[in-house]
Design a protein around this motif. Structure first.
Motif, mmCIF file in Angstrom:
data_model
loop_
_atom_site.group_PDB
_atom_site.id
_atom_site.type_symbol
_atom_site.label_atom_id
_atom_site.label_comp_id
_atom_site.label_asym_id
_atom_site.label_seq_id
_atom_site.Cartn_x
_atom_site.Cartn_y
_atom_site.Cartn_z
ATOM 1 N N TYR A 44 0.528 -1.694 -0.126
ATOM 2 C CA TYR A 44 0.154 0.338 -0.265
ATOM 3 C C TYR A 44 0.705 0.758 0.076
ATOM 4 C CZ TYR A 44 -3.856 3.397 1.284
ATOM 5 O OH TYR A 44 -5.068 4.735 2.069
ATOM 6 N N CYS A 45 2.061 1.201 1.146
ATOM 7 C CA CYS A 45 2.619 2.833 1.143
ATOM 8 C C CYS A 45 3.020 2.603 -0.564
ATOM 9 C CB CYS A 45 3.553 1.801 2.352
ATOM 10 S SG CYS A 45 2.875 2.590 3.505
ATOM 11 N N ALA A 46 4.138 1.031 -0.891
ATOM 12 C CA ALA A 46 5.104 1.696 -2.064
ATOM 13 C C ALA A 46 4.306 2.189 -3.240
ATOM 14 C CB ALA A 46 5.360 0.596 -2.221
ATOM 15 N N SER A 47 2.873 1.719 -3.707
ATOM 16 C CA SER A 47 1.721 2.055 -4.275
ATOM 17 C C SER A 47 1.292 3.405 -4.455
ATOM 18 C CB SER A 47 0.463 1.456 -4.672
ATOM 19 O OG SER A 47 0.069 0.888 -3.573
ATOM 20 N N LYS A 48 1.427 3.890 -3.167
ATOM 21 C CA LYS A 48 1.072 4.907 -2.469
ATOM 22 C C LYS A 48 2.071 6.198 -2.957
ATOM 23 C CE LYS A 48 -4.008 5.219 -1.370
ATOM 24 N NZ LYS A 48 -4.722 5.755 -2.316
ATOM 25 N N PHE A 49 3.421 6.046 -2.436
ATOM 26 C CA PHE A 49 4.912 6.900 -2.968
ATOM 27 C C PHE A 49 4.317 6.728 -4.123
ATOM 28 C CE2 PHE A 49 7.889 7.045 0.499
ATOM 29 C CZ PHE A 49 7.564 6.743 1.733
ATOM 30 N N ALA A 50 4.123 6.055 -5.100
ATOM 31 C CA ALA A 50 4.124 5.790 -6.553
ATOM 32 C C ALA A 50 3.278 6.807 -7.148
ATOM 33 C CB ALA A 50 4.269 4.330 -6.956
ATOM 34 N N ALA A 51 2.087 7.370 -6.477
ATOM 35 C CA ALA A 51 1.138 7.983 -7.335
ATOM 36 C C ALA A 51 1.396 9.353 -6.926
ATOM 37 C CB ALA A 51 -0.471 7.358 -6.521
ATOM 38 N N LEU A 52 1.755 9.884 -5.310
ATOM 39 C CA LEU A 52 2.693 11.071 -5.399
ATOM 40 C C LEU A 52 3.336 11.551 -5.751
ATOM 41 C CD1 LEU A 52 2.774 12.485 -1.444
ATOM 42 C CD2 LEU A 52 4.542 13.091 -3.511
ATOM 43 N N GLY A 53 4.575 10.192 -6.594
ATOM 44 C CA GLY A 53 5.745 10.783 -6.881
ATOM 45 C C GLY A 53 4.868 11.366 -9.047
ATOM 46 N N PHE A 54 4.278 10.636 -8.910
ATOM 47 C CA PHE A 54 3.198 10.218 -10.664
ATOM 48 C C PHE A 54 2.924 12.017 -10.377
ATOM 49 C CE2 PHE A 54 -0.189 10.168 -12.703
ATOM 50 C CZ PHE A 54 0.451 9.963 -14.054
#
Ligand SMILES: NC(=O)c1ccc[n+]([C@@H]2O[C@H](COP(=O)([O-])OP(=O)(O)OC[C@H]3O[C@@H](n4cnc5c(N)ncnc54)[C@H](O)[C@@H]3O)[C@@H](O)[C@H]2O)c1
Length: 309
Positions: free
Chosen positions: A190-200
């Motif tokens: 979950y964290c990795a996917s949310k970090f990625a969404a933020l970075g995107f």
């Protein structure tokens, strides 16, 4: 000589813009920022069938927006549609879309463009959580977390951003999480996917700035736990600094951020200080602070994502 003049001019322009940014921010700490009008805007909300998605839909309905509601669950999406009509929305379009499937997103996006028009406010809100220690997370759950929480943002931007760019008008809203700012026990996927969404979302913000598409705004939202049922059973040992948030409070804050074109919204405010602490504290001190605040216990009683009305 001309190159020195250029450097001096660039420096003066930079100093002017930098100072203006600060003065404007200070001014709006005192005066309330004007809110934009969203009547007639085509607002697409993914995961509109419950929780924050539904509450945002109701708020946009009251402001006269045209609503495009996506959810994987047709019944709950229909319920949101009914509620938004009762709240005053005259044009509401519901679509069953699995945001974990690229082809489904593109298919439904084409349908929206034909049946409703160009989306001008895109809210990527649909989300899933597994809530297990990393080695216990099935591979398919890791893939699903990225498909829904991250990759859906890529595909929806591909579908709707070109029209926003052509018109230099639009708003991109990314519902990330406090789990997109700090890594949390039992939330690796979950964290990795949310970090990625933020970075995107942040990268697209920078692309739009570099290309001077100033009419397209971005809002990135990072809330701590909300009482929607997604993180049912989760607890906080620090209710003053990190309270479990009321859904209506979060929806109001997100609306305010969108209407005032705020780029980042972290809820509660303590997250801003947490991020600052993380940037300079020695790791041993940081982990000691997390132990003291029992940050690693928050998922201890997690029951799973349940639907709440
Ligand atoms: N609840 C929290 O504590 C919390 C905290 C921080 C961030 N968030 C984020 O806020 C967003 C909204 O969460 P919520 O609390 O309202 O949760 P929720 O479970 O109430 O709502 C999520 C919605 O997404 C839909 N959905 C799930 N998978 C989908 C898919 N593949 N395709 C389309 N729709 C799908 C669900 O049907 C549901 O209607 C999520 O992105 C979540 O990660 C939630």
């Amino acid at each position: 000589m001309p190159s020195e003049m250029n450097a001096l001019t660039n420096l003066l322009i930079f100093l002017g813009q930098f100072t203006y940014g600060f003065l404007e921010a200070i001014f709006y700490m005192i005066a309330s920022k004007p809110k934009k009008n969203v009547a007639g805007e085509i607002v697409l909300i993914t995961g509109a069938g419950s929780g924050i998605g539904r509450l945002l839909a109701l708020r946009f309905a009251r402001l006269g927006a045209i609503l495009v509601l996506w959810d994987i669950n047709p019944e709950s999406n229909q319920e949101t549609s009914k509620l938004t009509k009762e709240a005053g929305a005259s044009r509401v379009y519901t679509y069953t879309c699995n945001c974990g499937e690229k082809q489904d997103i593109y298919r439904v996006a084409d349908q929206v463009k034909k049946e409703v028009g160009d989306v001008t406010i895109l809210i990527n809100n649909a989300g899933v959580v597994t809530g297990k220690r990393f080695l216990e997370v099935p591979d398919e759950c890791i893939e699903k977390a990225f498909d829904v929480n991250t990759k859906a943002h890529f595909w929806t931007y591909k579908a709707f951003l070109p029209a926003m760019i052509a018109n230099n008008h639009g708003h991109l809203v990314c519902i990330s999480s406090s789990a997109g700012l700090v890594g949390i026990y039992k939330l690796s996927d979950y964290c990795a996917s949310k970090f990625a969404a933020l970075g995107f979302a942040e990268s697209i913000l920078s692309e739009l700035h570099a290309e001077r598409k100033t009419g397209i705004k971005t809002t990135i939202v990072c809330p701590f736990f909300i009482k929607t049922g997604m993180f049912e059973g989760c607890t906080t040992e620090n209710p003053l600094l990190l309270p479990i948030l009321e859904p209506n409070y979060v929806a109001d804050k997100i609306m305010n951020a969108v209407l005032t074109e705020q780029a980042y919204l972290f809820l509660p405010k303590f997250l801003y200080y947490m991020l600052f602490l993380k940037s300079f504290l020695p790791i041993k001190s940081g982990l000691a602070l997390c132990d003291y605040m029992k940050v690693f216990d928050v998922m201890k009683y997690f029951k799973g994502q349940i639907k709440k009305d």
